[in-house]
Design a protein around this motif. Structure first.
Motif, PDB file in Angstrom:
ATOM      1  N   ILE A  98       0.738  -1.255   0.063  1.00 60.96           N
ATOM      2  CA  ILE A  98       0.002   0.044   0.013  1.00 60.96           C
ATOM      3  C   ILE A  98       0.978   1.271  -0.065  1.00 60.96           C
ATOM      4  CG2 ILE A  98      -1.921   1.280   1.304  1.00 60.96           C
ATOM      5  CD1 ILE A  98      -2.907  -1.372   0.204  1.00 60.96           C
ATOM      6  N   ARG A  99       0.515   1.919  -1.040  1.00 62.80           N
ATOM      7  CA  ARG A  99       1.457   3.193  -1.170  1.00 62.80           C
ATOM      8  C   ARG A  99       0.379   4.440  -0.810  1.00 62.80           C
ATOM      9  NH1 ARG A  99       5.181   5.338  -6.177  1.00 62.80           N
ATOM     10  NH2 ARG A  99       6.396   3.770  -5.416  1.00 62.80           N
ATOM     11  N   ALA A 100       0.643   5.126   0.311  1.00 62.65           N
ATOM     12  CA  ALA A 100      -0.176   6.298   0.740  1.00 62.65           C
ATOM     13  C   ALA A 100       0.436   7.666  -0.062  1.00 62.65           C
ATOM     14  CB  ALA A 100      -0.138   6.685   1.919  1.00 62.65           C
ATOM     15  N   CYS A 101      -0.251   7.940  -1.007  1.00 61.38           N
ATOM     16  CA  CYS A 101       0.263   9.093  -1.640  1.00 61.38           C
ATOM     17  C   CYS A 101      -0.455  10.611  -1.278  1.00 61.38           C
ATOM     18  CB  CYS A 101      -0.180   9.028  -3.412  1.00 61.38           C
ATOM     19  SG  CYS A 101       0.342   7.238  -4.139  1.00 61.38           S
ATOM     20  N   ASP A 102       0.320  11.311  -0.994  1.00 57.85           N
ATOM     21  CA  ASP A 102      -0.001  12.607  -0.652  1.00 57.85           C
ATOM     22  C   ASP A 102       0.286  13.535  -1.935  1.00 57.85           C
ATOM     23  OD1 ASP A 102      -0.658  15.087   0.796  1.00 57.85           O
ATOM     24  OD2 ASP A 102       1.202  15.328   1.650  1.00 57.85           O
ATOM     25  N   THR A 103      -0.706  13.643  -2.622  1.00 58.10           N
ATOM     26  CA  THR A 103      -0.569  14.142  -4.127  1.00 58.10           C
ATOM     27  C   THR A 103      -0.439  15.436  -3.990  1.00 58.10           C
ATOM     28  OG1 THR A 103      -2.110  12.009  -4.837  1.00 58.10           O
ATOM     29  CG2 THR A 103      -1.691  13.850  -6.595  1.00 58.10           C
ATOM     30  N   LEU A 104      -0.927  16.307  -3.436  1.00 63.42           N
ATOM     31  CA  LEU A 104      -1.004  17.698  -3.488  1.00 63.42           C
ATOM     32  C   LEU A 104       0.022  18.276  -2.285  1.00 63.42           C
ATOM     33  CD1 LEU A 104      -4.663  18.737  -4.469  1.00 63.42           C
ATOM     34  CD2 LEU A 104      -2.368  18.502  -5.897  1.00 63.42           C
ATOM     35  N   GLY A 105       0.577  17.387  -1.514  1.00 59.85           N
ATOM     36  CA  GLY A 105       1.426  17.738  -0.404  1.00 59.85           C
ATOM     37  C   GLY A 105       0.706  18.494   0.827  1.00 59.85           C
ATOM     38  N   LEU A 106      -0.798  17.916   0.959  1.00 62.97           N
ATOM     39  CA  LEU A 106      -1.474  18.335   1.933  1.00 62.97           C
ATOM     40  C   LEU A 106      -1.150  17.712   3.188  1.00 62.97           C
ATOM     41  CD1 LEU A 106      -4.622  18.929  -0.464  1.00 62.97           C
ATOM     42  CD2 LEU A 106      -3.640  20.788   0.855  1.00 62.97           C
ATOM     43  N   GLY A 107      -0.439  16.726   3.344  1.00 61.88           N
ATOM     44  CA  GLY A 107      -0.450  15.913   4.582  1.00 61.88           C
ATOM     45  C   GLY A 107       0.080  17.101   5.782  1.00 61.88           C
ATOM     46  N   VAL A 108      -0.065  16.942   7.044  1.00 62.09           N
ATOM     47  CA  VAL A 108       0.253  17.669   7.912  1.00 62.09           C
ATOM     48  C   VAL A 108       0.653  16.589   9.280  1.00 62.09           C
ATOM     49  CG1 VAL A 108      -0.611  19.301  10.011  1.00 62.09           C
ATOM     50  CG2 VAL A 108      -1.428  19.584   7.649  1.00 62.09           C
TER      51      VAL A 108
ATOM     52  N   GLY B 128       5.169  11.615  -0.754  1.00 62.51           N
ATOM     53  CA  GLY B 128       4.659  12.882  -0.774  1.00 62.51           C
ATOM     54  C   GLY B 128       5.005  14.034  -1.661  1.00 62.51           C
ATOM     55  N   HIS B 129       4.350  14.826  -1.723  1.00 64.04           N
ATOM     56  CA  HIS B 129       4.830  16.171  -2.512  1.00 64.04           C
ATOM     57  C   HIS B 129       5.251  17.390  -1.731  1.00 64.04           C
ATOM     58  CE1 HIS B 129       4.456  14.891  -6.807  1.00 64.04           C
ATOM     59  NE2 HIS B 129       3.772  13.925  -6.295  1.00 64.04           N
ATOM     60  N   ASN B 130       5.696  18.326  -2.353  1.00 65.15           N
ATOM     61  CA  ASN B 130       6.287  19.630  -1.453  1.00 65.15           C
ATOM     62  C   ASN B 130       5.586  20.688  -1.755  1.00 65.15           C
ATOM     63  OD1 ASN B 130       8.493  20.185   0.553  1.00 65.15           O
ATOM     64  ND2 ASN B 130       9.644  21.170  -1.028  1.00 65.15           N
TER      65      ASN B 130
ATOM     66  N   CYS C  66       5.573   3.227   9.051  1.00 65.56           N
ATOM     67  CA  CYS C  66       5.554   3.232   7.734  1.00 65.56           C
ATOM     68  C   CYS C  66       7.154   2.835   7.370  1.00 65.56           C
ATOM     69  CB  CYS C  66       5.109   4.407   6.762  1.00 65.56           C
ATOM     70  SG  CYS C  66       5.363   4.222   5.235  1.00 65.56           S
ATOM     71  N   ALA C  67       7.297   1.709   6.701  1.00 59.95           N
ATOM     72  CA  ALA C  67       8.608   1.258   6.658  1.00 59.95           C
ATOM     73  C   ALA C  67       9.500   2.101   5.207  1.00 59.95           C
ATOM     74  CB  ALA C  67       8.925  -0.131   6.552  1.00 59.95           C
ATOM     75  N   SER C  68       8.687   2.223   4.335  1.00 60.48           N
ATOM     76  CA  SER C  68       9.091   2.787   3.174  1.00 60.48           C
ATOM     77  C   SER C  68       8.751   4.127   2.595  1.00 60.48           C
ATOM     78  CB  SER C  68       8.940   1.744   1.993  1.00 60.48           C
ATOM     79  OG  SER C  68       9.403   2.307   0.957  1.00 60.48           O
ATOM     80  N   ILE C  69       9.824   4.922   2.200  1.00 60.35           N
ATOM     81  CA  ILE C  69       9.538   6.269   1.954  1.00 60.35           C
ATOM     82  C   ILE C  69       9.793   6.459   0.414  1.00 60.35           C
ATOM     83  CG2 ILE C  69      10.200   8.765   2.188  1.00 60.35           C
ATOM     84  CD1 ILE C  69       8.578   7.567   4.617  1.00 60.35           C
ATOM     85  N   ASN C  70       9.068   6.974  -0.509  1.00 57.31           N
ATOM     86  CA  ASN C  70       9.285   7.197  -1.834  1.00 57.31           C
ATOM     87  C   ASN C  70       9.852   8.680  -2.175  1.00 57.31           C
ATOM     88  OD1 ASN C  70       7.500   7.524  -4.812  1.00 57.31           O
ATOM     89  ND2 ASN C  70       8.850   5.903  -4.419  1.00 57.31           N
ATOM     90  N   THR C  71      10.913   8.613  -3.014  1.00 58.51           N
ATOM     91  CA  THR C  71      11.719   9.758  -3.215  1.00 58.51           C
ATOM     92  C   THR C  71      11.938  10.020  -4.592  1.00 58.51           C
ATOM     93  OG1 THR C  71      13.758   8.885  -2.993  1.00 58.51           O
ATOM     94  CG2 THR C  71      12.698   9.581  -0.895  1.00 58.51           C
TER      95      THR C  71
ATOM     96  N   ARG D 223       5.256  20.357 -10.229  1.00 62.04           N
ATOM     97  CA  ARG D 223       4.897  21.359  -9.400  1.00 62.04           C
ATOM     98  C   ARG D 223       6.157  21.614  -8.444  1.00 62.04           C
ATOM     99  NH1 ARG D 223       0.846  18.281  -8.389  1.00 62.04           N
ATOM    100  NH2 ARG D 223       1.284  18.303  -5.919  1.00 62.04           N
ATOM    101  N   THR D 224       5.978  21.493  -7.248  1.00 60.04           N
ATOM    102  CA  THR D 224       7.019  21.646  -6.440  1.00 60.04           C
ATOM    103  C   THR D 224       8.141  20.548  -6.031  1.00 60.04           C
ATOM    104  OG1 THR D 224       5.753  21.298  -4.410  1.00 60.04           O
ATOM    105  CG2 THR D 224       5.882  23.539  -5.159  1.00 60.04           C
ATOM    106  N   GLY D 225       7.776  19.462  -6.675  1.00 58.94           N
ATOM    107  CA  GLY D 225       8.311  18.261  -6.563  1.00 58.94           C
ATOM    108  C   GLY D 225       8.348  17.258  -5.573  1.00 58.94           C
ATOM    109  N   ASN D 226       9.038  16.323  -5.411  1.00 60.31           N
ATOM    110  CA  ASN D 226       8.610  15.063  -4.488  1.00 60.31           C
ATOM    111  C   ASN D 226       9.727  15.327  -3.171  1.00 60.31           C
ATOM    112  OD1 ASN D 226       7.008  12.766  -5.895  1.00 60.31           O
ATOM    113  ND2 ASN D 226       8.270  13.886  -7.373  1.00 60.31           N
ATOM    114  N   CYS D 227       9.681  14.354  -2.605  1.00 65.07           N
ATOM    115  CA  CYS D 227      10.690  14.270  -1.248  1.00 65.07           C
ATOM    116  C   CYS D 227      12.140  13.930  -1.957  1.00 65.07           C
ATOM    117  CB  CYS D 227      10.331  13.305  -0.397  1.00 65.07           C
ATOM    118  SG  CYS D 227      11.123  13.136   1.170  1.00 65.07           S
ATOM    119  N   PRO D 228      13.033  14.731  -1.580  1.00 64.82           N
ATOM    120  CA  PRO D 228      14.468  14.508  -2.191  1.00 64.82           C
ATOM    121  C   PRO D 228      14.729  13.034  -1.470  1.00 64.82           C
ATOM    122  CG  PRO D 228      14.042  16.653  -1.377  1.00 64.82           C
ATOM    123  CD  PRO D 228      13.052  15.952  -0.870  1.00 64.82           C
TER     124      PRO D 228
END
Length: 456
Positions: free
Chosen positions: A212-222, A255-257, A274-279, A287-292
């Motif tokens: 399962i990949r939880a996608c914060d498509t617009l970077g709205l996560g807090v 997540g996006h930035n 969460c064990a895995s981070i997508n970058t 837009r502002t890009g992904n997690c580096p």
């Protein structure tokens, strides 16, 4: 522990839930609090995945096959058999993408493993089968913005479509990675958890993994404590684990930035289970890009106390490659990869560097990243700044280092001061300083080992 869960809402509704109290659109998004605290739960094993060739590439001119193979090789060299960069994902839609996959697979690297990305579409899935890829991401839009407005479906129709593709993947011995798009605007208990419950049911029936990949498509996560769903990163991860019954090692955060929160949210996802981070490399993306990726390597090292066998010098080499090969402009103050990330200009800071670089350098950047600390020279540098520039630029150590009281420094400072008295507004360049050092301190000139990035 029912921190969040009361009763699941029927996953199929006639009227979409757009959370307009949180996302009014004509105003800034709102952060709402329920003041429920979630316990931290950092997994024993955490890692990083990459989407440079998929999400990242969409923000630049398309990569050539040669460029993709080179970047994939860089990822492998950076990982250095540590397994911290576990996977990378590719598009499958063009002949060029498929050729890049063939060439990268032919290298035989274990890390990062090559995976793919497709829409929840039967024709797309046939591409995965034809390439004999062992894992594929599958786009599963989960907010009502996407289900009702983009897909023109009901929740029930969308869920059936998603589950059908997953069944095909399992039947073909392909691990499905379900990309829950726009999860930070989704009805978590009304759609996300019912969907995930069905996915885990399929997993148990087939006795096979479903990621399962939880996608914060617009970077709205807090990431703040006590924030309410759907924006709380903590509660999304906690909910997927405890109400979706997804093991940590099957969970991934993407997540996006857009709100400057990509790194913070990614670390929060790690911290809460969460064990895995997508970058992406350098955080590239639309837009502002992904997690580096490079940022998460440093975060990994801080959380775990080491980076195993990784060769972090390749972070620097990758940044150089982007600037050289793609004419990509890295903002100079970007942490770890910008031209000025460890450059000091202030005279008082330069004096500190002259005494001991630990005073003003974040860590041994020369040892870890191949980036020695550099002192830039301007009207405020003084004798200490010029001496520190010579020591850092020529990498002088121990008794070979120049002291600010060395009389040979004064004529260099006089020249610098004269430049600014005459109206100069730019930095003194390395090339100008080299000539001055050659004239006034010739003994050190031939020890020169200049740093490629730091030219002003």
């Amino acid at each position: 522990m029912n921190y969040l869960y009361n009763n699941l809402i029927n996953s199929d509704i006639q009227k979409p839930n757009f959370y307009k109290d949180v996302f009014p659109y004509e105003d800034l998004p709102k952060v709402t609090f329920d003041n429920i605290q979630i316990p931290m739960d950092l997994p024993n094993n955490i890692w990083i995945t990459d989407t440079t060739f998929r999400d990242g590439q969409q923000s630049l001119s398309p990569f050539t096959v040669k460029q993709m193979v080179q970047l994939y090789s860089y990822l492998h060299k950076l990982d250095n058999h540590s397994g911290i960069i576990q996977q990378t994902e590719f598009f499958l839609y063009t002949e060029k993408d498929r050729e890049a996959i063939y060439q990268c697979l032919s290298l035989g690297y274990t890390f990062p493993e090559i995976t793919s990305w497709i829409r929840a579409d039967k024709e797309d899935f046939n591409l995965v089968k034809s390439l004999e890829i062992k894992e594929t991401g599958i786009l599963m839009s989960c907010s009502d913005y996407h289900i009702f407005k983009k897909l023109n479906m009901t929740r029930e129709e969308a869920m059936k479509k998603y589950l059908s593709i997953v069944e095909d993947a399992l039947a073909n011995e392909i691990t499905p990675r379900c990309h829950l798009e726009d999860i930070t605007r989704a009805d978590f208990f009304g759609f996300v958890i019912p969907l995930v419950n069905q996915l885990i049911k399929l997993s148990k029936q087939a006795n096979k993994k479903i990621k399962i990949r939880a996608c914060d498509t617009l970077g709205l996560g807090v990431s703040y404590a006590g924030v309410a769903l759907p924006r709380s990163v903590q509660k999304i991860i906690y909910g997927l684990k405890h109400y979706g019954k997804v093991p940590s090692e099957w969970l991934e955060w993407h997540g996006h930035n857009d709100f400057y929160s990509a790194v913070t949210n990614a670390v929060t996802a790690w911290l809460y289970g969460c064990a895995s981070i997508n970058t992406t490399l350098l955080g590239i993306g639309e837009r502002t890009g992904n997690c580096p990726l490079e940022a998460m390597i440093i975060e990994y090292g801080q959380l775990k106390g080491n980076t195993k066998k990784m060769n972090l010098h390749f972070i620097t080499e990758i940044a150089q490659y982007f600037e050289r090969e793609f004419n990509y402009s890295i903002p100079p103050k970007t942490p770890f990869v910008g031209k000025e990330f460890n450059v000091t200009r202030a005279g008082i800071h330069a004096d500190g560097v002259l005494k001991d670089e630990e005073i003003y350098n974040i860590f041994n950047t020369e040892k870890i990243l191949g980036r020695p600390i550099v002192v830039a020279v301007n009207q405020y540098s003084g004798l200490a700044g010029i001496a520190a520039w010579i020591n850092t630029y020529y990498r002088l150590k121990g008794n070979a280092k120049i002291n600010k009281k060395d009389p040979r420094i004064k004529p260099i400072k006089d020249w610098v001061d004269q430049q600014y008295r005459c109206g100069r507004t730019t930095m003194i360049t390395n090339e100008e300083l080299e000539l001055l050092v050659k004239k006034h301190v010739p003994e050190v000139f031939h020890t020169k080992s200049p740093w490629l990035f730091n030219t002003f």
